[in-house]
Scaffold this active site. Sequence first.
Site, PDB file in Angstrom:
ATOM      1  N   SER A 136      40.691  66.744  22.649  1.00 22.11           N
ATOM      2  CA  SER A 136      41.651  66.389  22.048  1.00 22.11           C
ATOM      3  C   SER A 136      42.666  65.335  22.334  1.00 22.11           C
ATOM      4  CB  SER A 136      42.462  67.664  22.193  1.00 22.11           C
ATOM      5  OG  SER A 136      44.058  67.868  21.535  1.00 22.11           O
ATOM      6  N   LYS A 162      39.258  65.913  17.904  1.00 21.00           N
ATOM      7  CA  LYS A 162      40.581  66.451  17.361  1.00 21.00           C
ATOM      8  C   LYS A 162      41.544  65.670  17.539  1.00 21.00           C
ATOM      9  CE  LYS A 162      42.865  70.218  19.244  1.00 21.00           C
ATOM     10  NZ  LYS A 162      43.081  71.595  19.595  1.00 21.00           N
ATOM     11  N   LYS A 164      45.836  65.117  16.707  1.00 24.91           N
ATOM     12  CA  LYS A 164      47.094  65.867  16.459  1.00 24.91           C
ATOM     13  C   LYS A 164      47.863  65.039  15.151  1.00 24.91           C
ATOM     14  CE  LYS A 164      47.326  69.011  19.919  1.00 24.91           C
ATOM     15  NZ  LYS A 164      47.133  70.391  19.744  1.00 24.91           N
ATOM     16  N   ASP A 190      44.893  68.829  13.865  1.00 19.36           N
ATOM     17  CA  ASP A 190      45.628  69.830  14.182  1.00 19.36           C
ATOM     18  C   ASP A 190      47.011  69.511  13.980  1.00 19.36           C
ATOM     19  OD1 ASP A 190      46.580  71.779  15.685  1.00 19.36           O
ATOM     20  OD2 ASP A 190      45.869  71.302  17.720  1.00 19.36           O
ATOM     21  N   GLU A 215      43.631  72.566  11.635  1.00 17.80           N
ATOM     22  CA  GLU A 215      44.158  73.715  12.196  1.00 17.80           C
ATOM     23  C   GLU A 215      45.709  74.063  12.349  1.00 17.80           C
ATOM     24  OE1 GLU A 215      43.840  74.858  17.284  1.00 17.80           O
ATOM     25  OE2 GLU A 215      43.182  73.279  16.592  1.00 17.80           O
ATOM     26  N   ASP A 240      45.172  79.282  14.646  1.00 17.44           N
ATOM     27  CA  ASP A 240      45.406  79.373  16.069  1.00 17.44           C
ATOM     28  C   ASP A 240      46.510  80.164  16.545  1.00 17.44           C
ATOM     29  OD1 ASP A 240      45.986  78.560  18.757  1.00 17.44           O
ATOM     30  OD2 ASP A 240      46.352  76.548  18.567  1.00 17.44           O
ATOM     31  N   LYS A 264      41.921  81.459  22.130  1.00 18.42           N
ATOM     32  CA  LYS A 264      42.435  80.873  23.522  1.00 18.42           C
ATOM     33  C   LYS A 264      42.862  82.283  24.029  1.00 18.42           C
ATOM     34  CE  LYS A 264      44.682  76.582  21.758  1.00 18.42           C
ATOM     35  NZ  LYS A 264      45.913  76.019  21.331  1.00 18.42           N
ATOM     36  N   GLY A 292      41.921  74.696  23.879  1.00 15.53           N
ATOM     37  CA  GLY A 292      42.544  74.099  25.227  1.00 15.53           C
ATOM     38  C   GLY A 292      43.922  74.097  25.268  1.00 15.53           C
TER      39      GLY A 292
END
Length: 377
Positions: A136, A162, A164, A190, A215, A240, A264, A292
């Site tokens: 990430s 991934k 952000k 994400d 996400e 998520d 998660k 994570g």
Amino acid sequence: MKIDQISLYRLKMPLKYPFETSFGRLMFKDFNVVGVHSGGQVGYAESTSLPYPVYNEETTGTVSYMLKEFLIPRLFSKQDIVHPQEVDELFSPIRRNNMAKAVLEGAVWDLYSKQNGISLARALGGKKNEIEVGVSIGIEASIDEVMAKVEKFVADGYKKIKVKIKPGFDVELIKAIRKRFGMDIPLMADANSAYTLKDIDLLKELDQYGLMMIEQPLAYDDIIEHATLQKQLQTPICLDESIHSAEDAQKAIELGSCKIINIKVGRVGGLTEAIKIHDICQQNNIPVWCGGMLEAGIGRAHNIALSSLANFTIPGDTSESNRYWEMDIINPEVAFKEPGKLCVPESSGIGYEVNEEALTKYLVEETVIKNDQVLQS
């Protein structure tokens, strides 16, 4: 098993590099570790809460409070625990506080595995001997800085990248990555709930870039509007923050709110509930992966064990220890067996030993509780 004692540790670990999401910028990990003692053995787990309530309503402080005031007394009230699933049932009358529940239940799972001489992965029902992992990348000051990290992690062999995103740092970023690295690298975005349905046209622009998923683009507690959005997008939506239980997962699947779910352990209240969500998704052909929360080694070990279950078909966020930490709190540290792959430990419990030197180095506070009495604080 009869629980003899609970050890609570509050740790503060500096990150090697700042990590930024649409929630904010993290410079360190402030978290709780729980040790559950029985018959000379200790099971460990790690809380995934943040120091402030931006991912969900919990914080490092509220987790500590819930453990001391409510959850540990309930655990001590159970004279004998045959299986960790009983802990999930024991905690069910207490509303939410999932991260607090998860860390105590997780420690019992580790202890149970050790007492039975099996790995945590096998205790959970996992069959895999190795898992593929992704990485990430937080929000950086510029697209070029993200690109430099993508280049490094692709070279390191990570099986999923991934990145952000947030409004103003989204389409151009994804476009630049695809232009530089092509359409073949496994890429996802994400959003951490940073968008609304007013942004449909912008989010539809991402369809052309062949993302594995986007996400949690909409509100952290929503499954209704995500269903509306998924109908408009070719890109799979992954939920998520919206999924806190197996019931939430079932509703989201029935509504068509997503095509993928990120599990998660802390968010859903423990390993028992995580298995239930995994099973529901498997029955409905919804792939899952393990997200994570910047875990240190104990939490990372729990994620590896969970990811050994069959329907974890998408690489999770369980990168190597040296991605985040100068010194992790486990020995050996989490490291690739080959680029982008981790071994699932075969030894009993989580398969790693606690690094006492690191635990002492990062320790902020320690509390030992036995029979509802604080022995040392």
